[in-house]
Enzyme design. Sequence first.
Site, PDB file in Angstrom:
ATOM      1  N   ASP A  51      -2.737 -10.591  -2.936  1.00 57.88           N
ATOM      2  CA  ASP A  51      -3.288 -10.178  -1.647  1.00 57.88           C
ATOM      3  C   ASP A  51      -4.764  -9.818  -1.828  1.00 57.88           C
ATOM      4  O   ASP A  51      -5.192  -9.441  -2.911  1.00 57.88           O
ATOM      5  CB  ASP A  51      -2.501  -8.949  -1.153  1.00 57.88           C
ATOM      6  N   HIS A  62       0.816  -1.225   0.000  1.00 58.88           N
ATOM      7  CA  HIS A  62       0.000   0.000   0.000  1.00 58.88           C
ATOM      8  C   HIS A  62       0.848   1.273   0.000  1.00 58.88           C
ATOM      9  O   HIS A  62       0.306   2.381  -0.011  1.00 58.88           O
ATOM     10  CB  HIS A  62      -0.959   0.011   1.203  1.00 58.88           C
ATOM     11  N   HIS A  76      -6.318  -7.305  -0.639  1.00 55.82           N
ATOM     12  CA  HIS A  76      -6.510  -5.864  -0.824  1.00 55.82           C
ATOM     13  C   HIS A  76      -5.835  -5.423  -2.118  1.00 55.82           C
ATOM     14  O   HIS A  76      -4.806  -5.976  -2.505  1.00 55.82           O
ATOM     15  CB  HIS A  76      -5.903  -5.098   0.354  1.00 55.82           C
ATOM     16  N   ASP A 108      -4.484 -13.024   2.704  1.00 58.13           N
ATOM     17  CA  ASP A 108      -5.707 -12.652   3.419  1.00 58.13           C
ATOM     18  C   ASP A 108      -6.975 -12.940   2.621  1.00 58.13           C
ATOM     19  O   ASP A 108      -8.059 -12.537   3.028  1.00 58.13           O
ATOM     20  CB  ASP A 108      -5.660 -11.183   3.889  1.00 58.13           C
TER      21      ASP A 108
HETATM   22 ZN   LIG Z   1      -4.090  -7.458   2.358  1.00 57.89          ZN
HETATM   23 ZN   LIG Z   2      -4.149  -7.833  -4.632  1.00 56.77          ZN
END
Ligand SMILES: [Zn+2]
Ligand SMILES: [Zn+2]
Length: 438
Positions: A155, A116, A157, A244
């Site tokens: 991931d 991120h 996110h 995740d």
């Molecule tokens: Zn994540």
């Molecule tokens: Zn991703």
Amino acid sequence: MIKYMPTAARKTGLVLFPAFDWCISPSHPEREERLLYTKDQLIEEGLEDVENIYFYNPEMALEQDIDRVHLCVPSAARLMTASHFISTGGAIRAARAVMDKEVERSFAIVRPPGHHAMQTVFGDRGFCIVNVEAIMVEYIRRHYGIGKIAIIDTDCHHGDGTQDIFYNDPDTLFISMHQDGRTIFPGSGFVHESGGPSAPGYNINIPLPQQTSEEGFDMVMERVVLPILDEFKPELVINSAGQDNHYSDPITNMNFTAQGYARLNKNLNPDICVLEGGYAIEGALPYTNLGIILAMAGMDTSHVREPGYDPARFIQSRDMNSYIETICNQAVEVFHNRHKLKKQYEGQQTVVARKRIFYDTTGFQVGETRVYNLCPDCPGYSEVVAEGLHQHLHGFCIPFSCCRKCSIKARDGFVRAPRESDTLTVLQDRVEDIFERR
Ligand SMILES: [Zn+2]
Ligand SMILES: [Zn+2]
Ligand SMILES: [Zn+2]
């Protein structure tokens, strides 16, 4: 007495760094226990005694490695802890093991994570300060001269930081599969975010519905990731290996499994994996990490099962399948339309992009304006102005494959930029590998 010793089909290097002395807060999901159970599981599996599996110690990244990628305000050293330097250095060590042919594959099982973290950094967002994969990728470019690299972000996110850093770089293909941003942090990662004016179609997002299961991820691999990789032909494939998406993860809403992660990695066949998220520290991470390692090493993964695994709960509805199919088709279109997308910028000299970047850990926003200077011979240099709470940033960025003319223009801009006491002015030159600040 001859002791039986299993052998991995592929030489595989592991760097394990749990960062025992660092966490955002003791009860925060991104904490040191994340890797303690994984470590136990790897020992229990006897991985230390498997021939062709090698454990490496992480190293410390240098500030130069960070400055090659990020524009940190006030500076990388002021924002980062020792753990961040080691996490990043761990990924670099894993990369070197592959690039120097000590091993064929490697996995940096390190924290804190990084995907991120965007190019400009004013603080901590999504548990990340600096982007571990991006720093590793630019290290590989600098020291080994590799051009085309693909980063696949698995991931849950959206890898918004990695997307931001490579958005205008046609040599870096970025594909992120993740839970739809309308239902989870960071709220981005839609199909139309397809790349900057010099790299349209090289940023591919696959936003998936909640409860996407093995079937859905298999579809994404078969229909989007593998065919596009086949066409892009990267010299290196990196998996931004967040875990995740697991059905037991406490902060997400997906329905993926350890078997699913193992199969994904078997099919993706990445040269290097770097751990990202994954917060089911007991119920998932030890098994997903093990599945990924065994898949990379070319070993049997059929016995990898998390506690409470029940195949019945992973059947997707027909509606869900057709929804994911539509998303997959749209994502593939983005890549196939890349030449057409590029045409819309013809005749333009500059393209301006604005965004607001939210630092969720401490809760502040930074407004950012980026000017892409287009060039027929190279991706062009970019200029970025960002307004932080206390200090502003004015940066001039020269990409790795920048032509001489654009490099000179960027340097000129840096020298002529007005001097303001509340503004940090920087020149990031990836050609000469120079970072200058004023
Ligand atoms: Zn994540
Ligand atoms: Zn991703
Ligand atoms: Zn140029």
